[in-house]
Design a protein around this motif. Structure first.
Motif, PDB file in Angstrom:
ATOM      1  N   GLU A 168       0.834  -1.193   0.000  1.00  0.00           N
ATOM      2  CA  GLU A 168       0.000   0.000   0.000  1.00  0.00           C
ATOM      3  C   GLU A 168       0.872   1.248   0.000  1.00  0.00           C
ATOM      4  OE1 GLU A 168      -3.949   1.548   2.384  1.00  0.00           O
ATOM      5  OE2 GLU A 168      -2.341   0.629   3.560  1.00  0.00           O
ATOM      6  N   ARG A 169       1.960   1.217   0.772  1.00  0.00           N
ATOM      7  CA  ARG A 169       2.863   2.371   0.825  1.00  0.00           C
ATOM      8  C   ARG A 169       3.421   2.672  -0.556  1.00  0.00           C
ATOM      9  NH1 ARG A 169       7.919   4.007   0.406  1.00  0.00           N
ATOM     10  NH2 ARG A 169       8.641   5.718   1.723  1.00  0.00           N
ATOM     11  N   ASP A 170       3.862   1.639  -1.272  1.00  0.00           N
ATOM     12  CA  ASP A 170       4.424   1.855  -2.610  1.00  0.00           C
ATOM     13  C   ASP A 170       3.419   2.549  -3.523  1.00  0.00           C
ATOM     14  OD1 ASP A 170       6.785   0.660  -1.803  1.00  0.00           O
ATOM     15  OD2 ASP A 170       6.366  -1.260  -2.784  1.00  0.00           O
ATOM     16  N   ARG A 171       2.179   2.090  -3.493  1.00  0.00           N
ATOM     17  CA  ARG A 171       1.137   2.689  -4.332  1.00  0.00           C
ATOM     18  C   ARG A 171       0.857   4.131  -3.906  1.00  0.00           C
ATOM     19  NH1 ARG A 171      -4.075   3.647  -3.726  1.00  0.00           N
ATOM     20  NH2 ARG A 171      -4.319   2.462  -1.794  1.00  0.00           N
ATOM     21  N   LEU A 172       0.725   4.335  -2.606  1.00  0.00           N
ATOM     22  CA  LEU A 172       0.433   5.682  -2.111  1.00  0.00           C
ATOM     23  C   LEU A 172       1.614   6.625  -2.278  1.00  0.00           C
ATOM     24  CD1 LEU A 172      -1.644   4.803   1.063  1.00  0.00           C
ATOM     25  CD2 LEU A 172      -2.493   5.672  -1.134  1.00  0.00           C
ATOM     26  N   TRP A 173       2.840   6.111  -2.157  1.00  0.00           N
ATOM     27  CA  TRP A 173       4.028   6.938  -2.376  1.00  0.00           C
ATOM     28  C   TRP A 173       4.006   7.505  -3.790  1.00  0.00           C
ATOM     29  CZ3 TRP A 173       7.487   8.853   0.927  1.00  0.00           C
ATOM     30  CH2 TRP A 173       8.618   9.480   0.391  1.00  0.00           C
ATOM     31  N   ARG A 174       3.693   6.645  -4.759  1.00  0.00           N
ATOM     32  CA  ARG A 174       3.614   7.113  -6.153  1.00  0.00           C
ATOM     33  C   ARG A 174       2.527   8.177  -6.298  1.00  0.00           C
ATOM     34  NH1 ARG A 174       4.375   1.638  -6.892  1.00  0.00           N
ATOM     35  NH2 ARG A 174       2.183   1.299  -7.401  1.00  0.00           N
ATOM     36  N   LEU A 175       1.387   7.965  -5.636  1.00  0.00           N
ATOM     37  CA  LEU A 175       0.292   8.936  -5.675  1.00  0.00           C
ATOM     38  C   LEU A 175       0.741  10.284  -5.095  1.00  0.00           C
ATOM     39  CD1 LEU A 175      -2.838   9.277  -6.207  1.00  0.00           C
ATOM     40  CD2 LEU A 175      -3.136   8.637  -3.817  1.00  0.00           C
ATOM     41  N   MET A 176       1.445  10.234  -3.985  1.00  0.00           N
ATOM     42  CA  MET A 176       1.883  11.461  -3.319  1.00  0.00           C
ATOM     43  C   MET A 176       2.977  12.183  -4.106  1.00  0.00           C
ATOM     44  SD  MET A 176      -0.149  11.788  -0.781  1.00  0.00           S
ATOM     45  CE  MET A 176       0.631  13.199  -0.008  1.00  0.00           C
ATOM     46  N   THR A 177       3.891  11.439  -4.723  1.00  0.00           N
ATOM     47  CA  THR A 177       4.964  12.103  -5.478  1.00  0.00           C
ATOM     48  C   THR A 177       4.458  12.691  -6.790  1.00  0.00           C
ATOM     49  OG1 THR A 177       5.710  10.010  -6.445  1.00  0.00           O
ATOM     50  CG2 THR A 177       6.841  10.772  -4.440  1.00  0.00           C
ATOM     51  N   GLU A 178       3.287  12.266  -7.232  1.00  0.00           N
ATOM     52  CA  GLU A 178       2.688  12.912  -8.414  1.00  0.00           C
ATOM     53  C   GLU A 178       2.368  14.371  -8.103  1.00  0.00           C
ATOM     54  OE1 GLU A 178      -0.766  10.761  -9.716  1.00  0.00           O
ATOM     55  OE2 GLU A 178       0.403   8.949 -10.126  1.00  0.00           O
ATOM     56  N   VAL A 179       1.929  14.643  -6.889  1.00  0.00           N
ATOM     57  CA  VAL A 179       1.555  16.010  -6.513  1.00  0.00           C
ATOM     58  C   VAL A 179       2.719  16.756  -5.863  1.00  0.00           C
ATOM     59  CG1 VAL A 179       0.594  15.485  -4.229  1.00  0.00           C
ATOM     60  CG2 VAL A 179      -0.311  17.397  -5.517  1.00  0.00           C
ATOM     61  N   TRP A 180       3.656  16.037  -5.223  1.00  0.00           N
ATOM     62  CA  TRP A 180       4.796  16.675  -4.568  1.00  0.00           C
ATOM     63  C   TRP A 180       6.053  15.824  -4.804  1.00  0.00           C
ATOM     64  CZ3 TRP A 180       4.970  21.479  -3.243  1.00  0.00           C
ATOM     65  CH2 TRP A 180       6.024  21.955  -2.458  1.00  0.00           C
ATOM     66  N   PRO A 181       6.706  16.010  -5.970  1.00  0.00           N
ATOM     67  CA  PRO A 181       7.871  15.195  -6.326  1.00  0.00           C
ATOM     68  C   PRO A 181       9.036  15.288  -5.333  1.00  0.00           C
ATOM     69  CG  PRO A 181       7.052  16.395  -8.247  1.00  0.00           C
ATOM     70  CD  PRO A 181       6.304  16.911  -7.053  1.00  0.00           C
ATOM     71  N   ASP A 182       9.087  16.356  -4.536  1.00  0.00           N
ATOM     72  CA  ASP A 182      10.169  16.515  -3.562  1.00  0.00           C
ATOM     73  C   ASP A 182      10.218  15.380  -2.543  1.00  0.00           C
ATOM     74  OD1 ASP A 182      10.884  18.837  -4.839  1.00  0.00           O
ATOM     75  OD2 ASP A 182      10.245  20.172  -3.232  1.00  0.00           O
ATOM     76  N   TYR A 183       9.120  14.641  -2.376  1.00  0.00           N
ATOM     77  CA  TYR A 183       9.152  13.515  -1.430  1.00  0.00           C
ATOM     78  C   TYR A 183      10.262  12.529  -1.786  1.00  0.00           C
ATOM     79  CZ  TYR A 183       4.715  14.936   0.708  1.00  0.00           C
ATOM     80  OH  TYR A 183       3.737  15.627   1.379  1.00  0.00           O
ATOM     81  N   ASP A 184      10.504  12.312  -3.077  1.00  0.00           N
ATOM     82  CA  ASP A 184      11.599  11.413  -3.474  1.00  0.00           C
ATOM     83  C   ASP A 184      12.947  11.961  -3.018  1.00  0.00           C
ATOM     84  OD1 ASP A 184      10.162   9.298  -4.672  1.00  0.00           O
ATOM     85  OD2 ASP A 184      10.035  10.379  -6.578  1.00  0.00           O
TER      86      ASP A 184
END
Length: 143
Positions: A107-123
């Motif tokens: 679930e984290r992997d899927r949600l991480w991708r969702l979140m980095t779509e809106v805020w790429p700085d998370y990576d």
């Protein structure tokens, strides 16, 4: 009971505007980047603590990231909800109680991708720290 807002001045100001306008000023923090207000109970003080976080809707709930800009330690709000997962959330003018939980690996992997779509700085934040930055799911309490 009173609520203490983030000690970070820019976040405190954002929260003030959000609360005073019922989210009309502050829900959309930057173009296409939306924030919610999360209130947790302090694990040591027992006081209510509020912060603003970027979010993405996911099903009936919302995903947020405990990044703290890539700091080596988890943010206080995350430590608080680990102790007491019952939280208060405001999304725009909508206010509700929620149950907070840390997303599991898939679930984290899927949600991480969702979140980095809106805020790429998370990576970038993740690359700064050895800790795995948690993704938290906020599930509204029914009834």
């Amino acid at each position: 009971m009173s609520v203490s807002d983030s000690p970070v001045d820019r976040v405190k100001e954002h929260i003030r505007r959000y609360v005073e306008t019922d989210g009309a000023d502050g829900h959309e923090w930057q173009p296409g980047v939306f924030t919610l207000l999360l209130t947790t109970r302090g694990r040591k003080s027992g006081e209510l603590r509020r912060t603003a976080l970027i979010y993405q809707p996911d099903g009936d709930g919302y995903a947020v990231v405990a990044s703290q800009g890539g700091a080596p330690t988890h943010p206080a709000w995350y430590l608080n909800l680990q102790e007491d997962p019952v939280v208060h959330v405001q999304v725009g003018a909508d206010k509700f109680q929620a149950h907070a939980r840390t997303a599991g690996p898939e679930e984290r992997d899927r949600l991480w991708r969702l979140m980095t779509e809106v805020w790429p700085d998370y990576d970038d934040y993740q690359s700064k720290t050895d800790r795995e930055i948690p993704v938290v799911v906020l599930e509204p309490v029914k009834g």
